[in-house]
Design a protein around this motif. Sequence first.
Motif, PDB file in Angstrom:
ATOM      1  N   ARG A 134       0.850  -1.187   0.000  1.00 31.24           N
ATOM      2  CA  ARG A 134       0.000   0.000   0.000  1.00 31.24           C
ATOM      3  C   ARG A 134       0.881   1.230   0.000  1.00 31.24           C
ATOM      4  NH1 ARG A 134      -4.680  -1.273   4.518  1.00 31.24           N
ATOM      5  NH2 ARG A 134      -5.771  -2.870   3.341  1.00 31.24           N
ATOM      6  N   PRO A 135       0.351   2.358  -0.450  1.00 35.18           N
ATOM      7  CA  PRO A 135       1.155   3.579  -0.458  1.00 35.18           C
ATOM      8  C   PRO A 135       1.700   3.905   0.933  1.00 35.18           C
ATOM      9  CG  PRO A 135      -0.882   3.907  -1.690  1.00 35.18           C
ATOM     10  CD  PRO A 135      -0.986   2.563  -1.029  1.00 35.18           C
ATOM     11  N   ARG A 162      -2.580   1.581  -6.555  1.00 36.88           N
ATOM     12  CA  ARG A 162      -2.283   2.729  -5.689  1.00 36.88           C
ATOM     13  C   ARG A 162      -3.539   3.549  -5.402  1.00 36.88           C
ATOM     14  NH1 ARG A 162       2.792   2.156  -3.445  1.00 36.88           N
ATOM     15  NH2 ARG A 162       4.077   1.026  -4.937  1.00 36.88           N
ATOM     16  N   ASP A 164      -5.357   5.273  -2.497  1.00 36.83           N
ATOM     17  CA  ASP A 164      -5.185   5.695  -1.105  1.00 36.83           C
ATOM     18  C   ASP A 164      -6.541   6.101  -0.525  1.00 36.83           C
ATOM     19  OD1 ASP A 164      -4.030   6.274   1.271  1.00 36.83           O
ATOM     20  OD2 ASP A 164      -3.069   8.133   0.632  1.00 36.83           O
ATOM     21  N   SER A 166      -9.299   5.229   2.650  1.00 34.24           N
ATOM     22  CA  SER A 166      -9.415   4.559   3.947  1.00 34.24           C
ATOM     23  C   SER A 166     -10.839   4.680   4.475  1.00 34.24           C
ATOM     24  CB  SER A 166      -8.428   5.148   4.961  1.00 34.24           C
ATOM     25  OG  SER A 166      -8.928   6.341   5.521  1.00 34.24           O
TER      26      SER A 166
END
Length: 199
Positions: A134-135, A162, A164, A166
């Motif tokens: 993960r990034p 990629r 990002d 959450s």
Amino acid sequence: MSSAPIGILGGTFDPIHYGHLAIAEEVRVALRLDRVLIIPAGEQPLKIGKHMAPPEHRLAMARLACADNPFFEVSSIEIDRPGPSYTHVTLQLLHDQGLENLYLILGADALADLPRWRETPRILTLARIVVVSRPGAAIDLPALAEMFPALPERLILIEGPRLDISSTDLRQRVAQGRPIRYQTPDAVVAYIEAHGLYR
């Protein structure tokens, strides 16, 4: 007994989002998995005491998010079981159902938590561990291998998409009245709105 390779992606999915789905699909294709079981946790042991949407809502959102992918199957195996959702118990139950070729899908951040998990050596006998990078996440593999000598031969590393995104950020955005569309499926957005979640 089934020797078909099956991915296991567990989590609180509070809410599920495109990052979860992209990881599941990336691993499914890369490892030619028969299917991926998406398993919302009933009670996440590492998050006990933290507020979560009720399990039935998280399960419903996962089902909505996965509805258009015939290779994804949402399981309530952890929600149906009382008490904390321990991975080794879930994997054993799946083995008992004849599913023996399991690939446990983790993010690099979850792999770092492995020392805090219960029965990690048992987990390593029940499933291969697939870690999707993960990034910004780094893996201290030598330290983990020192704690769990079987890990390196049971570990598969995959470069993930990629994205990002959450769940924490999505919950905050909803609470602030900000949009979450294009970060989670429209059906999940509609469900969150209809049930007043995260307000």
